[in-house]
Scaffold this motif. Structure first.
Motif, PDB file in Angstrom:
ATOM      1  N   SER A  11       0.795  -1.249   0.040  1.00 17.62           N
ATOM      2  CA  SER A  11       0.074  -0.169   0.204  1.00 17.62           C
ATOM      3  C   SER A  11       0.959   1.184   0.036  1.00 17.62           C
ATOM      4  CB  SER A  11      -1.127   0.022   1.291  1.00 17.62           C
ATOM      5  OG  SER A  11      -0.246   0.024   2.222  1.00 17.62           O
ATOM      6  N   ARG A  12       2.145   1.062   0.315  1.00 18.38           N
ATOM      7  CA  ARG A  12       3.016   2.374   0.370  1.00 18.38           C
ATOM      8  C   ARG A  12       3.471   2.671  -1.131  1.00 18.38           C
ATOM      9  NH1 ARG A  12       7.737  -0.289   3.877  1.00 18.38           N
ATOM     10  NH2 ARG A  12       6.794  -1.690   2.228  1.00 18.38           N
ATOM     11  N   VAL A  13       3.154   1.946  -2.068  1.00 17.27           N
ATOM     12  CA  VAL A  13       3.632   2.350  -3.373  1.00 17.27           C
ATOM     13  C   VAL A  13       2.715   1.716  -4.317  1.00 17.27           C
ATOM     14  CG1 VAL A  13       5.249   2.641  -5.397  1.00 17.27           C
ATOM     15  CG2 VAL A  13       6.006   2.750  -2.953  1.00 17.27           C
ATOM     16  N   PRO A  14       1.523   2.226  -4.729  1.00 20.55           N
ATOM     17  CA  PRO A  14       0.493   1.683  -5.282  1.00 20.55           C
ATOM     18  C   PRO A  14       0.815   1.357  -6.735  1.00 20.55           C
ATOM     19  CG  PRO A  14      -0.071   4.108  -5.049  1.00 20.55           C
ATOM     20  CD  PRO A  14       1.325   3.807  -4.102  1.00 20.55           C
ATOM     21  N   ILE A  15       0.489   0.234  -7.222  1.00 24.62           N
ATOM     22  CA  ILE A  15       1.030  -0.244  -8.492  1.00 24.62           C
ATOM     23  C   ILE A  15       0.077   0.307  -9.655  1.00 24.62           C
ATOM     24  CG2 ILE A  15      -0.497  -2.472  -8.579  1.00 24.62           C
ATOM     25  CD1 ILE A  15       1.843  -3.903  -9.611  1.00 24.62           C
ATOM     26  N   GLU A  16      -0.991   0.853  -9.487  1.00 22.22           N
ATOM     27  CA  GLU A  16      -1.704   1.482 -10.355  1.00 22.22           C
ATOM     28  C   GLU A  16      -1.342   2.338 -11.177  1.00 22.22           C
ATOM     29  OE1 GLU A  16      -2.838   1.048  -7.161  1.00 22.22           O
ATOM     30  OE2 GLU A  16      -4.325  -0.603  -7.550  1.00 22.22           O
ATOM     31  N   PRO A  17      -0.595   3.556 -10.835  1.00 16.98           N
ATOM     32  CA  PRO A  17       0.061   4.417 -11.496  1.00 16.98           C
ATOM     33  C   PRO A  17       1.245   3.607 -12.707  1.00 16.98           C
ATOM     34  CG  PRO A  17       0.053   5.242  -9.176  1.00 16.98           C
ATOM     35  CD  PRO A  17      -0.502   3.778  -9.421  1.00 16.98           C
ATOM     36  N   ILE A  18       1.921   2.738 -12.139  1.00 19.68           N
ATOM     37  CA  ILE A  18       2.887   2.072 -12.800  1.00 19.68           C
ATOM     38  C   ILE A  18       2.172   1.416 -14.032  1.00 19.68           C
ATOM     39  CG2 ILE A  18       4.564   0.261 -13.281  1.00 19.68           C
ATOM     40  CD1 ILE A  18       5.127   1.297 -10.076  1.00 19.68           C
ATOM     41  N   GLN A  19       1.164   0.547 -13.776  1.00 19.99           N
ATOM     42  CA  GLN A  19       0.243  -0.067 -14.777  1.00 19.99           C
ATOM     43  C   GLN A  19      -0.203   0.966 -15.949  1.00 19.99           C
ATOM     44  OE1 GLN A  19      -2.389  -1.897 -12.030  1.00 19.99           O
ATOM     45  NE2 GLN A  19      -1.406  -3.771 -12.204  1.00 19.99           N
ATOM     46  N   LYS A  20      -0.640   2.099 -15.445  1.00 18.04           N
ATOM     47  CA  LYS A  20      -0.979   3.079 -16.284  1.00 18.04           C
ATOM     48  C   LYS A  20      -0.040   3.534 -17.244  1.00 18.04           C
ATOM     49  CE  LYS A  20      -4.931   4.948 -13.571  1.00 18.04           C
ATOM     50  NZ  LYS A  20      -5.520   6.037 -12.868  1.00 18.04           N
ATOM     51  N   MET A  21       1.162   3.850 -16.564  1.00 21.31           N
ATOM     52  CA  MET A  21       2.270   4.150 -17.420  1.00 21.31           C
ATOM     53  C   MET A  21       2.483   3.102 -18.424  1.00 21.31           C
ATOM     54  SD  MET A  21       6.274   4.938 -16.551  1.00 21.31           S
ATOM     55  CE  MET A  21       5.539   5.681 -14.867  1.00 21.31           C
TER      56      MET A  21
END
Length: 58
Positions: A11-21
């Motif tokens: 939860s400290r570094v959400p994966i969603e922004p990386i998946q969007k990138m």
């Protein structure tokens, strides 16, 4: 582009922004690789490095 995403349950570094990138790179046919290491947390150990190194060369 090579990006390493942490475990999806971190939860400290959400994966969603990386998946969007990654999706944005796919959309423009950009060269990238998204590698998710389950349970890696915020740091890598020798076992994680053994997974990452070949992916960087591939």
């Amino acid at each position: 582009m090579f990006d390493v995403a942490k475990s999806p349950d971190d939860s400290r570094v959400p994966i969603e922004p990386i998946q969007k990138m990654a999706a944005a790179f796919e959309k423009v046919k950009g060269v990238h690789k998204l590698l998710t290491i389950e349970g890696a947390g915020q740091a890598f150990n020798a076992q994680h490095t053994a997974i990452i190194a070949p992916a960087m060369i591939d």
